[in-house]
Design a protein around this motif. Structure first.
Motif, PDB file in Angstrom:
ATOM      1  N   MET A 107      24.036  37.694  19.188  1.00 41.88           N
ATOM      2  CA  MET A 107      24.028  39.068  19.618  1.00 41.88           C
ATOM      3  C   MET A 107      23.012  39.812  18.776  1.00 41.88           C
ATOM      4  SD  MET A 107      27.148  41.600  20.329  1.00 41.88           S
ATOM      5  CE  MET A 107      26.808  43.012  21.321  1.00 41.88           C
ATOM      6  N   TYR A 108      22.209  40.588  19.436  1.00 42.30           N
ATOM      7  CA  TYR A 108      21.133  41.327  18.765  1.00 42.30           C
ATOM      8  C   TYR A 108      21.504  42.799  18.638  1.00 42.30           C
ATOM      9  CZ  TYR A 108      18.455  37.109  19.561  1.00 42.30           C
ATOM     10  OH  TYR A 108      18.017  35.811  19.554  1.00 42.30           O
ATOM     11  N   PHE A 109      21.263  43.373  17.447  1.00 46.64           N
ATOM     12  CA  PHE A 109      21.586  44.761  17.152  1.00 46.64           C
ATOM     13  C   PHE A 109      20.356  45.476  16.606  1.00 46.64           C
ATOM     14  CE2 PHE A 109      25.585  42.523  16.537  1.00 46.64           C
ATOM     15  CZ  PHE A 109      26.470  43.323  17.230  1.00 46.64           C
ATOM     16  N   GLU A 110      20.434  46.790  16.622  1.00 51.75           N
ATOM     17  CA  GLU A 110      19.408  47.641  16.026  1.00 51.75           C
ATOM     18  C   GLU A 110      18.013  47.351  16.579  1.00 51.75           C
ATOM     19  OE1 GLU A 110      19.877  47.390  11.772  1.00 51.75           O
ATOM     20  OE2 GLU A 110      21.883  48.256  11.867  1.00 51.75           O
ATOM     21  N   VAL A 111      17.968  46.980  17.859  1.00 51.07           N
ATOM     22  CA  VAL A 111      16.692  46.807  18.548  1.00 51.07           C
ATOM     23  C   VAL A 111      16.326  48.178  19.116  1.00 51.07           C
ATOM     24  CG1 VAL A 111      15.450  45.608  20.384  1.00 51.07           C
ATOM     25  CG2 VAL A 111      17.293  44.433  19.166  1.00 51.07           C
ATOM     26  N   PRO A 112      15.215  48.764  18.682  1.00 41.53           N
ATOM     27  CA  PRO A 112      14.846  50.077  19.215  1.00 41.53           C
ATOM     28  C   PRO A 112      14.741  50.059  20.740  1.00 41.53           C
ATOM     29  CG  PRO A 112      13.502  49.545  17.300  1.00 41.53           C
ATOM     30  CD  PRO A 112      14.278  48.298  17.657  1.00 41.53           C
ATOM     31  N   GLU A 113      15.012  51.196  21.371  1.00 39.68           N
ATOM     32  CA  GLU A 113      15.051  51.283  22.825  1.00 39.68           C
ATOM     33  C   GLU A 113      13.756  50.819  23.483  1.00 39.68           C
ATOM     34  OE1 GLU A 113      15.652  54.735  26.168  1.00 39.68           O
ATOM     35  OE2 GLU A 113      16.820  54.875  24.316  1.00 39.68           O
ATOM     36  N   HIS A 170      12.584  31.494  27.901  1.00 43.80           N
ATOM     37  CA  HIS A 170      12.915  32.654  27.090  1.00 43.80           C
ATOM     38  C   HIS A 170      13.723  33.662  27.918  1.00 43.80           C
ATOM     39  CE1 HIS A 170       9.305  34.150  29.150  1.00 43.80           C
ATOM     40  NE2 HIS A 170       9.832  35.340  28.999  1.00 43.80           N
ATOM     41  N   ILE A 171      14.497  34.442  27.188  1.00 46.91           N
ATOM     42  CA  ILE A 171      15.267  35.532  27.770  1.00 46.91           C
ATOM     43  C   ILE A 171      14.865  36.790  27.020  1.00 46.91           C
ATOM     44  CG2 ILE A 171      17.568  36.482  28.174  1.00 46.91           C
ATOM     45  CD1 ILE A 171      18.663  33.633  27.998  1.00 46.91           C
ATOM     46  N   VAL A 172      14.577  37.854  27.738  1.00 49.44           N
ATOM     47  CA  VAL A 172      14.239  39.131  27.112  1.00 49.44           C
ATOM     48  C   VAL A 172      15.541  39.876  26.838  1.00 49.44           C
ATOM     49  CG1 VAL A 172      12.975  41.287  27.354  1.00 49.44           C
ATOM     50  CG2 VAL A 172      12.029  39.180  28.315  1.00 49.44           C
ATOM     51  N   MET A 173      15.793  40.128  25.548  1.00 47.75           N
ATOM     52  CA  MET A 173      17.042  40.739  25.113  1.00 47.75           C
ATOM     53  C   MET A 173      16.801  42.165  24.643  1.00 47.75           C
ATOM     54  SD  MET A 173      19.087  38.104  25.451  1.00 47.75           S
ATOM     55  CE  MET A 173      20.541  38.636  24.584  1.00 47.75           C
ATOM     56  N   LYS A 174      17.751  43.026  24.914  1.00 45.24           N
ATOM     57  CA  LYS A 174      17.712  44.407  24.440  1.00 45.24           C
ATOM     58  C   LYS A 174      18.853  44.628  23.461  1.00 45.24           C
ATOM     59  CE  LYS A 174      15.182  46.341  28.234  1.00 45.24           C
ATOM     60  NZ  LYS A 174      14.265  47.390  27.907  1.00 45.24           N
ATOM     61  N   ASN A 175      18.943  45.832  22.940  1.00 44.39           N
ATOM     62  CA  ASN A 175      19.941  46.165  21.938  1.00 44.39           C
ATOM     63  C   ASN A 175      21.362  45.867  22.425  1.00 44.39           C
ATOM     64  OD1 ASN A 175      20.676  47.257  19.375  1.00 44.39           O
ATOM     65  ND2 ASN A 175      21.314  49.124  20.394  1.00 44.39           N
ATOM     66  N   GLU A 176      22.154  45.282  21.531  1.00 49.15           N
ATOM     67  CA  GLU A 176      23.565  44.963  21.757  1.00 49.15           C
ATOM     68  C   GLU A 176      23.800  44.027  22.940  1.00 49.15           C
ATOM     69  OE1 GLU A 176      25.875  48.576  21.695  1.00 49.15           O
ATOM     70  OE2 GLU A 176      25.273  49.006  19.636  1.00 49.15           O
ATOM     71  N   GLN A 177      22.853  43.119  23.180  1.00 54.72           N
ATOM     72  CA  GLN A 177      23.046  42.077  24.179  1.00 54.72           C
ATOM     73  C   GLN A 177      23.266  40.743  23.470  1.00 54.72           C
ATOM     74  OE1 GLN A 177      19.600  42.384  26.810  1.00 54.72           O
ATOM     75  NE2 GLN A 177      20.844  43.567  28.241  1.00 54.72           N
TER      76      GLN A 177
END
Length: 73
Positions: A1-7, A23-30
């Motif tokens: 799980m990825y956190f603190e990824v800027p918007e 690859h999968i493109v992940m955003k904050n809290e995914q």
């Protein structure tokens, strides 16, 4: 799980077999689940924080296949 990824940024989570990665493109809290046969690595367009957790009985890690990075495809 990825956190603190800027918007405006993402993390590229690499997975799959070494000879044919995806690859999968992940955003904050995914979060993503990687199967036991898969590589798993991440690279972000900005700083990020992550949590890596494991489940199951595999506690020894003696069954890992080490793949040199220059052999990844």
């Amino acid at each position: 799980m990825y956190f603190e990824v800027p918007e405006s940024d993402v993390v590229f989570h690499m997975m799959g077999q070494g000879q044919e990665t995806r690859h999968i493109v992940m955003k904050n809290e995914q979060a993503v689940i990687s199967p036991s046969w898969s590589i798993h690595a991440g690279a972000g367009t900005s700083n990020y924080t992550f949590i890596w957790a494991m489940g199951g009985e595999n506690q020894e890690f003696d069954d890992m296949d080490v793949i040199p990075t220059n052999e990844l495809r």
